[in-house]
Design an enzyme around this catalytic site. Structure first.
Site, PDB file in Angstrom:
ATOM      1  N   GLU A   1       0.827  -1.213   0.000  1.00  0.00           N
ATOM      2  CA  GLU A   1       0.000   0.000   0.000  1.00  0.00           C
ATOM      3  C   GLU A   1       0.860   1.261   0.000  1.00  0.00           C
ATOM      4  O   GLU A   1       0.676   2.165  -0.819  1.00  0.00           O
ATOM      5  CB  GLU A   1      -0.920  -0.014   1.228  1.00  0.00           C
ATOM      6  CG  GLU A   1      -1.851   1.173   1.320  1.00  0.00           C
ATOM      7  CD  GLU A   1      -2.917   1.147   0.225  1.00  0.00           C
ATOM      8  OE1 GLU A   1      -3.765   0.242   0.251  1.00  0.00           O
ATOM      9  OE2 GLU A   1      -2.897   2.022  -0.640  1.00  0.00           O
TER      10      GLU A   1
ATOM     11  N   ASP B   1       1.126   4.076  -3.042  1.00  0.00           N
ATOM     12  CA  ASP B   1       0.654   5.449  -2.845  1.00  0.00           C
ATOM     13  C   ASP B   1       1.788   6.447  -3.073  1.00  0.00           C
ATOM     14  O   ASP B   1       1.611   7.457  -3.757  1.00  0.00           O
ATOM     15  CB  ASP B   1       0.124   5.630  -1.411  1.00  0.00           C
ATOM     16  CG  ASP B   1      -1.063   4.724  -1.089  1.00  0.00           C
ATOM     17  OD1 ASP B   1      -1.644   4.147  -2.027  1.00  0.00           O
ATOM     18  OD2 ASP B   1      -1.395   4.599   0.106  1.00  0.00           O
TER      19      ASP B   1
ATOM     20  N   SER C   1      -7.225   2.101  -4.057  1.00  0.00           N
ATOM     21  CA  SER C   1      -5.998   2.512  -3.367  1.00  0.00           C
ATOM     22  C   SER C   1      -5.087   3.307  -4.285  1.00  0.00           C
ATOM     23  O   SER C   1      -4.361   4.183  -3.833  1.00  0.00           O
ATOM     24  CB  SER C   1      -5.224   1.281  -2.904  1.00  0.00           C
ATOM     25  OG  SER C   1      -5.699   0.826  -1.689  1.00  0.00           O
TER      26      SER C   1
END
Ligand SMILES: *[C@@H]1O[C@H](CO)[C@@H](O)[C@H](O)[C@H]1NC(C)=O
Ligand SMILES: *[C@@H]1O[C@H](CO)[C@@H](O)[C@H](O)[C@H]1NC(C)=O
Ligand SMILES: *[C@@H]1O[C@H](CO)[C@@H](O)[C@H](O)[C@H]1NC(C)=O
Ligand SMILES: *[C@@H]1O[C@H](CO)[C@@H](O)[C@H](O)[C@H]1NC(C)=O
Length: 643
Positions: free
Chosen positions: A304, A308, A560
Site C-alpha cells: 500500500e 501510494d 488505493s
C-alpha cells in the site's frame, strides 16, 4: 435521590404556582451488544471509592457547518477560497457558554459543588472527582466491575446512563460509563486492521528483480497501458504533465505497520521515472510514535505505502509529498488519531476519541508508545489522500457523524480530503455483505447475498470519494477515449449511505441518475429513498499499476491507486492557483458537481457484489465511477476561473 430533592426545591423557588416535578431523565447512551471478552463481576462495589469523571460537551454551530463550508467552496459563492483559520474554526465550534452553564448548573444542583469542577483549556470537557455513589445518583445508573476474561484486567463500567432531558443536547458523552478501555480496543484492532486495509493484490510478478527489469521504453509504452499502468499512461489518460513550481502541499496517509521502503522507491524511479534521483523521499511526519518500519517486509507490509508514494511522488514531481505515518507498532491508529494530530480541538473535545475504536496515547496498557498523543502538531496539507477504509456498519453512526464533521472543518481550513471508495463493488471490505436490513448491527456474511455494505469515510459528504476505472482492452490511451469501470481483480466501491443524508451539491446528479437509470434493486439491497448520500464522487484508473514492492515490480489493483492519482491532479491544480495568487481549492465536491463536463464520463462496466451485478456505469453521475475521470486541462480551467 439527592438530585430530585434539589430540583424540586429550585422549582418551587422559581414559581409558587408551578407544581414541582422532578426533571425527566432520558437514557443518553446504552451498550448495544455485550462485548464477549468482558464479564460483569458480582462483587460488591465500594460505593465510597472516588473516580475521575469527564463530561464531553456538545460543540456549537455544527448544524451550520454545511453552509459555512459551501460559503468557501461553492463555485458561485462570493467567498470562494476564503478559508478559515484554525483559530476561527476552534472558536466557532467550541461549546457555547450556555452549554457550559447548563451542565455546571446541573452538577451543582446534583450536589457536585462548583469548586470541584475543572473546565479543560479547550472548554470542551468538564472534569471532576466523584464517589461511585454520587456517580450512580447523577447518571441514574449502576456501576459494576467488569473483568477481561483474557487478561483478568478490571474495568469500571455501566450498561447505560441517563441525564435530564434538558441537559441531553449539551452533552456528547460521559466517561467512565459504557465505554471500555484500551485493552478492548487492542483486541478489536486485529480485526480493524484487517478490515481497514484496502486490499491491493499482487496478482503477477512481471519480473524477478531490478537487474532483469527491461527498460521502460521497451516494455512499458502508451500502447500497452491496458496491461501496464505507469505514470506516463496516467498523464496521457488525463492529459497532464509534471509539476514545475513546487508551491503546494500534498499529504499521503499510511498506518503503521504498513510502510514504504526507500529501496522500492529507488527501483521505481530507475524504471519508470528516471528524472527523479535515487534517494528522493517524502517529507515524513511521524504521528503518535509512528515508525517507518523495515523489520517486517511483505506485500501486506509494503504494498500500500509503496503504491501510494511512488505514484504521488512521480506525478507531482518536483513538488514534495508529505507522508503522514500514523500510529505505533503496538496500538496502531484510526482516522481519529490522524485528525487529532491535524486539529487540536478535536483531540480534546467531546467529539473526539472513543477507546473502543481509536488508539489511546500514551499507551500505558499495552506496552506501546509512551509519549503524549499528537494534538494539533501537524499543519494540514492542501490535499490529503487516504487509501484505507471501514465499512459504515463497523462503527457507531454517532462516531461517524463526529468524525465526518471534522472533515468539514478541514474543508473550511482549505484542505481537500480524498478517500478511496473501496475495492469490492457494492460489498464491503473483504467482499462481505450485511445480514440485516440497513446493515444494522454490523454482522456480515461471505458476500454471495445480503444487503449492500457501504464504505466509510467514503459516504461522509465532506470528503471526495474516489472510485476505480480501467483502460479498455487493446485500446490506446488518450484524453478523449473513455475508460470503463474497473472489473479486473477489484470492483469500484459505490452505492448509498445508511448514515448520511444527501448533500445538496449532489442532489440533482443523483436525481438524474434515478430518473434516467433507476436500478432494479429494492430497499432490501440498499437505501433507494434518494434522500441519502451516494458515492463515489469521481474515479481514476485502478488496474494494472506497475509498482516496485519488496525489490521487484508487481502489478497492483485498487481504488488505493485511484485516490493518490486524483489527489496528485488536484495538487497540480493547486500549484497553478498558488502561482496565480489564489488559495488552494479546498473542499472539491460543490465545484466538481457543478462542472461535470470537466470529466470524461464513464458509461460501461459495473461494480458487482452481494450476489448481484451491482450498479452500472451510465451517462452522468453513477454509484460506480461518480462523475467520471478527470480531464486535467478542463478541470484546471474551471478552478483557475474561480476567485
Ligand atoms: C481527582 O483526584 C486526583 C487524585 O487526588 C487528582 O490528581 C485530580 O486532580 C482530581 N481531579 C479533579 C478534576 O479534581
Ligand atoms: C518534466 O518531465 C520531463 C520528461 O517527461 C523532463 O524532461 C523534465 O525535466 C521534467 N520537468 C521537471 C521540472 O522535472
Ligand atoms: C490536452 O490538453 C491540451 C492543453 O493542455 C490540449 O491542447 C489538447 O487538445 C488536449 N488533448 C486532448 C486529447 O484532449
Ligand atoms: C433510508 O434513509 C432515510 C434517511 O435516512 C430513512 O428515513 C429511511 O428509513 C431509510 N430507508 C431504508 C429502507 O433504510
Amino acid at each position: 435521590m439527592k438530585f430530585s430533592t434539589l430540583a424540586v426545591l429550585s422549582g418551587l423557588a422559581a414559581s409558587t404556582f408551578a407544581t414541582p416535578t422532578p426533571p425527566t431523565h432520558v437514557v443518553h447512551e446504552k451498550r448495544e451488544h455485550q462485548l464477549n471478552k468482558w464479564s460483569r463481576r458480582s462483587v460488591k462495589l465500594n460505593r465510597d471509592a472516588v473516580i475521575p469523571m469527564s463530561i464531553g460537551l456538545t460543540q456549537s454551530n455544527l448544524d451550520q457547518g454545511y453552509e459555512f463550508l459551501m460559503d468557501v467552496s461553492h463555485p458561485e459563492s462570493q467567498n470562494y477560497g476564503k478559508h478559515w483559520s484554525m483559530q476561527k474554526i476552534k472558536e466557532t465550534f467550541a461549546p457555547s457558554p450556555a452549554t457550559i452553564e447548563a451542565v455546571k448548573s446541573w452538577l451543582i444542583e446534583s450536589g457536585i459543588e462548583q469548586e470541584r469542577h475543572k473546565l479543560s483549556n479547550s472548554l470542551s470537557w468538564i472534569r471532576f472527582n466523584v464517589t461511585v455513589e454520587e456517580a450512580e445518583s447523577l447518571l441514574k445508573t449502576e456501576y459494576s466491575i467488569y473483568e477481561n476474561t483474557n487478561t483478568g484486567k478490571e474495568h469500571l463500567a455501566c450498561e447505560d446512563y441517563s441525564v435530564p432531558a434538558h441537559i441531553q443536547e449539551h452533552i456528547d458523552f460521559i466517561t467512565p460509563t459504557i465505554h471500555f478501555d484500551a485493552t478492548v480496543k487492542k483486541e478489536k484492532k486485529t480485526r480493524d486492521l484487517q478490515t481497514r486495509a484496502m486490499k491491493v493484490k499482487p496478482t503477477k510478478l512481471i519480473m524477478p528483480g531490478p537487474d532483469t527489469v527491461p527498460q521502460p521504453e521497451v516494455k512499458y509504452t502508451l500502447a500497452n497501458c491496458y496491461e501496464y499502468i505507469t505514470p506516463d499512461c496516467l498523464r496521457a489518460l488525463y492529459n497532464f504533465t509534471n509539476g514545475t513550481l513546487a508551491q503546494s502541499s500534498y499529504g499521503i496517509v499510511e498506518y503503521t505497520p504498513q510502510a514504504y521502503l526507500q529501496s522500492d522507491l529507488n527501483l521505481f524511479y530507475s524504471n519508470l521515472q528516471r528524472q527523479i534521483a535515487s534517494g528522493t523521499a517524502p517529507t515524513i511526519d511521524l504521528i503518535d510514535g509512528a515508525t517507518v518500519q523495515t523489520s517486517t517486509q511483505s506485500f501486506d507490509d509494503n504494498g500500500e505505502s509503496d503504491l501510494d508514494l511512488q505514484y504521488a511522488i512521480a506525478l507531482v514531481y518536483p513538488q514534495k509529498v508529505t507522508l503522514y505515518q500514523t500510529g505505533d507498532a503496538v496500538e496502531g491508529a484510526s482516522f481519529n488519531n490522524l485528525l487529532d494530530a491535524l486539529d487540536a480541538s478535536y483531540c480534546t473535545s467531546g467529539g473526539g476519541d472513543n477507546p473502543t475504536y481509536d488508539a489511546i496515547y500514551p499507551d500505558t496498557a499495552s506496552g506501546g508508545y509512551k509519549g503524549a498523543e499528537n494534538c494539533g502538531t501537524i499543519t494540514p496539507a492542501s490535499v490529503i489522500s487516504t487509501s484505507y477504509g471501514y465499512n459504515e456498519a463497523d462503527l457507531p453512526a454517532a462516531y461517524e457523524v463526529r468524525q465526518c464533521n471534522e472533515y468539514m472543518k478541514l474543508g473550511l481550513a482549505g484542505t481537500s480530503v480524498l478517500y478511496s471508495s473501496g475495492d469490492y463493488g457494492v460489498a464491503g471490505n473483504g467482499g462481505e455483505c450485511c445480514t440485516a436490513a440497513k446493515c444494522v448491527g454490523g454482522t456480515y456474511n461471505s458476500g454471495s447475498s445480503g444487503t449492500f455494505n457501504p464504505a466509510f469515510p467514503a459516504t461522509c459528504p465532506y470528503i471526495t470519494s474516489v472510485g476505480a476505472t480501467q483502460v479498455k482492452p487493446n485500446t490506446a490511451v488518450t484524453a478523449t477515449n473513455p475508460e470503463e469501470a474497473c472489473e479486473t481483480v477489484i470492483y469500484s466501491g459505490g452505492g448509498f449511505s445508511n448514515v448520511f443524508a444527501i448533500p445538496s451539491y449532489q442532489a440533482s446528479a443523483v436525481a438524474t441518475y434515478f430518473s434516467a437509470h433507476k436500478p432494479t434493486y429494492t430497499a432490501t439491497q440498499y437505501n433507494n429513498s434518494q434522500t441519502v448520500r451516494g458515492y463515489p464522487d469521481v474515479a481514476a484508473n485502478g488496474a494494472n499499476y506497475v509498482v516496485a514492492v519488496d525489490g521487484s515490480l508487481s502489478l497492483v489493483y485498487g481504488t488505493s491507486a485511484s485516490s493518490p492519482v486524483f489527489g496528485s491532479i488536484i495538487t497540480l491544480i493547486n500549484e497553478q492557483r498558488v502561482a496565480a495568487g489564489k488559495a488552494a481549492v479546498g473542499f472539491l465536491n460543490p465545484t466538481l458537481y457543478a462542472n461535470p463536463s470537466a470529466f470524461t464520463d464513464i458509461i460501461s462496466g459495473g461494480n458487482q457484489g452481494c450476489g448481484t451485478n451491482g450498479f452500472t456505469a451510465v451517462a452522468g453521475w453513477d454509484p460506480v465511477t461518480g462523475l467520471g475521470t478527470p480531464n486535467y486541462p478542463k478541470l484546471l480551467a474551471v478552478f483557475l476561473a474561480l476567485s
